[in-house]
Design an enzyme around this catalytic site. Structure first.
Site, PDB file in Angstrom:
ATOM      1  N   ASN A 143      -3.358   8.210   1.646  1.00  0.00           N
ATOM      2  CA  ASN A 143      -3.048   6.792   1.808  1.00  0.00           C
ATOM      3  C   ASN A 143      -3.565   6.419   3.192  1.00  0.00           C
ATOM      4  OD1 ASN A 143      -2.037   4.233   2.098  1.00  0.00           O
ATOM      5  ND2 ASN A 143       0.038   4.729   1.401  1.00  0.00           N
ATOM      6  N   PRO A 153      -2.199   4.707   9.281  1.00  0.00           N
ATOM      7  CA  PRO A 153      -1.415   3.966  10.266  1.00  0.00           C
ATOM      8  C   PRO A 153      -0.174   3.278   9.708  1.00  0.00           C
ATOM      9  CG  PRO A 153      -3.487   2.841   9.798  1.00  0.00           C
ATOM     10  CD  PRO A 153      -3.571   4.197   9.167  1.00  0.00           C
ATOM     11  N   ASN A 154       0.862   3.341  10.498  1.00  0.00           N
ATOM     12  CA  ASN A 154       2.154   2.677  10.250  1.00  0.00           C
ATOM     13  C   ASN A 154       3.001   3.355   9.174  1.00  0.00           C
ATOM     14  OD1 ASN A 154       1.728   0.486  12.165  1.00  0.00           O
ATOM     15  ND2 ASN A 154       0.140  -0.189  10.757  1.00  0.00           N
ATOM     16  N   GLU A 177      -6.821   8.399  -3.905  1.00  0.00           N
ATOM     17  CA  GLU A 177      -6.344   7.326  -3.016  1.00  0.00           C
ATOM     18  C   GLU A 177      -5.014   6.797  -3.548  1.00  0.00           C
ATOM     19  OE1 GLU A 177      -9.256   4.184  -2.286  1.00  0.00           O
ATOM     20  OE2 GLU A 177      -7.636   2.716  -2.138  1.00  0.00           O
ATOM     21  N   HIS A 192      -1.657   4.091  -2.841  1.00  0.00           N
ATOM     22  CA  HIS A 192      -0.975   3.011  -2.121  1.00  0.00           C
ATOM     23  C   HIS A 192       0.421   2.853  -2.702  1.00  0.00           C
ATOM     24  CE1 HIS A 192      -4.610   1.987  -0.075  1.00  0.00           C
ATOM     25  NE2 HIS A 192      -5.244   2.059  -1.245  1.00  0.00           N
ATOM     26  N   ILE A 193       1.371   2.667  -1.827  1.00  0.00           N
ATOM     27  CA  ILE A 193       2.766   2.530  -2.250  1.00  0.00           C
ATOM     28  C   ILE A 193       2.959   1.197  -2.974  1.00  0.00           C
ATOM     29  CG2 ILE A 193       5.142   2.342  -1.370  1.00  0.00           C
ATOM     30  CD1 ILE A 193       3.998   4.099   1.065  1.00  0.00           C
ATOM     31  N   SER A 194       2.449   0.148  -2.370  1.00  0.00           N
ATOM     32  CA  SER A 194       2.554  -1.182  -2.982  1.00  0.00           C
ATOM     33  C   SER A 194       1.371  -1.391  -3.930  1.00  0.00           C
ATOM     34  CB  SER A 194       2.529  -2.251  -1.880  1.00  0.00           C
ATOM     35  OG  SER A 194       1.291  -2.215  -1.178  1.00  0.00           O
ATOM     36  N   ARG A 223      -1.277  -8.375  -3.752  1.00  0.00           N
ATOM     37  CA  ARG A 223      -1.065  -8.826  -2.365  1.00  0.00           C
ATOM     38  C   ARG A 223      -2.294  -9.596  -1.865  1.00  0.00           C
ATOM     39  NH1 ARG A 223       1.183  -4.000   1.058  1.00  0.00           N
ATOM     40  NH2 ARG A 223       1.773  -5.751   2.396  1.00  0.00           N
ATOM     41  N   ALA A 275      -3.993   0.613   6.203  1.00  0.00           N
ATOM     42  CA  ALA A 275      -4.892  -0.508   6.524  1.00  0.00           C
ATOM     43  C   ALA A 275      -6.340  -0.062   6.690  1.00  0.00           C
ATOM     44  CB  ALA A 275      -4.405  -1.211   7.790  1.00  0.00           C
ATOM     45  N   TYR A 299       7.844  -1.471   0.978  1.00  0.00           N
ATOM     46  CA  TYR A 299       7.538  -0.031   0.984  1.00  0.00           C
ATOM     47  C   TYR A 299       8.746   0.865   0.689  1.00  0.00           C
ATOM     48  CZ  TYR A 299       3.243  -1.738   3.130  1.00  0.00           C
ATOM     49  OH  TYR A 299       2.065  -2.404   3.372  1.00  0.00           O
ATOM     50  N   ARG A 319      -6.598  -6.946   0.956  1.00  0.00           N
ATOM     51  CA  ARG A 319      -6.143  -5.601   0.556  1.00  0.00           C
ATOM     52  C   ARG A 319      -6.788  -5.151  -0.755  1.00  0.00           C
ATOM     53  NH1 ARG A 319      -1.720  -4.707   4.076  1.00  0.00           N
ATOM     54  NH2 ARG A 319      -0.729  -6.671   4.626  1.00  0.00           N
ATOM     55  N   ARG A 378      10.026   0.213   7.892  1.00  0.00           N
ATOM     56  CA  ARG A 378       8.972  -0.803   7.873  1.00  0.00           C
ATOM     57  C   ARG A 378       9.029  -1.608   6.572  1.00  0.00           C
ATOM     58  NH1 ARG A 378       2.750   0.555   6.277  1.00  0.00           N
ATOM     59  NH2 ARG A 378       1.909  -1.465   6.823  1.00  0.00           N
ATOM     60  N   ASP A 424     -16.890   7.395   4.857  1.00  0.00           N
ATOM     61  CA  ASP A 424     -17.972   8.376   5.004  1.00  0.00           C
ATOM     62  C   ASP A 424     -17.427   9.804   4.989  1.00  0.00           C
ATOM     63  OD1 ASP A 424     -19.905   6.427   5.118  1.00  0.00           O
ATOM     64  OD2 ASP A 424     -20.267   6.582   7.280  1.00  0.00           O
ATOM     65  N   HIS A 472      -9.112  -0.561   3.966  1.00  0.00           N
ATOM     66  CA  HIS A 472      -9.831  -1.821   3.769  1.00  0.00           C
ATOM     67  C   HIS A 472     -10.919  -2.041   4.808  1.00  0.00           C
ATOM     68  CE1 HIS A 472      -6.268  -2.210   1.358  1.00  0.00           C
ATOM     69  NE2 HIS A 472      -5.471  -2.339   2.404  1.00  0.00           N
TER      70      HIS A 472
HETATM   71  C1  DQA Z   1      -0.667   0.436   1.850  1.00  0.00           C
HETATM   72  C2  DQA Z   1      -1.316  -0.911   1.555  1.00  0.00           C
HETATM   73  C3  DQA Z   1      -2.189  -1.347   2.723  1.00  0.00           C
HETATM   74  O1  DQA Z   1      -2.791  -2.602   2.441  1.00  0.00           O
HETATM   75  C4  DQA Z   1      -1.349  -1.494   3.969  1.00  0.00           C
HETATM   76  O2  DQA Z   1      -2.158  -1.844   5.076  1.00  0.00           O
HETATM   77  C5  DQA Z   1      -0.522  -0.293   4.258  1.00  0.00           C
HETATM   78  C6  DQA Z   1       0.096   0.439   3.157  1.00  0.00           C
HETATM   79  C7  DQA Z   1       0.314   0.877   0.751  1.00  0.00           C
HETATM   80  O3  DQA Z   1       0.661   2.043   0.726  1.00  0.00           O
HETATM   81  O4  DQA Z   1       0.759   0.046  -0.053  1.00  0.00           O
HETATM   82  O5  DQA Z   1      -0.270   0.031   5.418  1.00  0.00           O
HETATM   83  O6  DQA Z   1      -1.700   1.427   1.903  1.00  0.00           O
END
Ligand code: DQA
Length: 145
Positions: free
Chosen positions: A72, A9-10, A96, A98-100, A105, A75, A22, A109, A17, A85, A78
């Site tokens: 990725n 998502p997002n 897995e 994550h960009i950040s 943070r 959200a 990001y 997270r 964003r 599953d 978490h």
């Molecule tokens: C994220 C980190 C997550 O906590 C956050 O909800 C995201 C992006 C990252 O790529 O850093 O949407 O997965």
């Protein structure tokens, strides 16, 4: 070699964003660069959804045939037992991403429900994390049993 990239998502809003967190590049732009960096016979498929069940369906679709999955879950990382599953239930290894740097943070997270089922985690390298994840599949290709 087929590698699936799955974004949660997002992440369709990358580029606009929270660019201070990001970055300013859209994922579509970055994907074009990745496809140049990883030419045939490497095939990079891409799927993004804001809907948890659609992400589960995509994991099921690619999770028995592909050689690697770069995910990725954003959200949902978490919170989602369903995605954790699904990662546990497929045979294709998942990295897995994550960009950040999620550990720099908010504490909510810091938890990943899917992490224990993953081959590894890459966090905090910006979009380059996806590149590094694909490299990890090339340097240690999946062993057929
Ligand atoms: C994220 C980190 C997550 O906590 C956050 O909800 C995201 C992006 C990252 O790529 O850093 O949407 O997965």
């Amino acid at each position: 070699m087929r590698i699936a990239i799955i974004n949660g998502p997002n992440l369709n809003l990358l580029g606009t964003r929270e660019p201070e967190v990001y970055g300013a590049q859209s994922f579509e732009q970055y994907l074009e660069e990745m496809r140049v960096a990883f030419p045939e016979p490497i095939e990079l498929s891409y799927f993004q959804s804001n809907v948890e069940g659609e992400l589960v369906n995509e994991l099921h679709r690619v999770g028995f045939e592909f050689d690697g999955i770069v995910m990725n879950a954003a959200a949902f990382t978490h919170t989602s037992v369903a995605i954790a599953d699904a990662v546990a239930g497929i045979t294709t290894p998942v990295v897995e991403v994550h960009i950040s740097n999620v550990y720099a943070r908010e504490t909510y997270r810091h938890q990943s429900l899917m992490a224990k089922h993953c081959k590894g985690i890459i966090t905090g390298f910006g979009l380059e994390g996806y590149f590094l994840a694909v490299c990890s599949f090339l340097s240690s290709p999946r062993q057929e049993s």
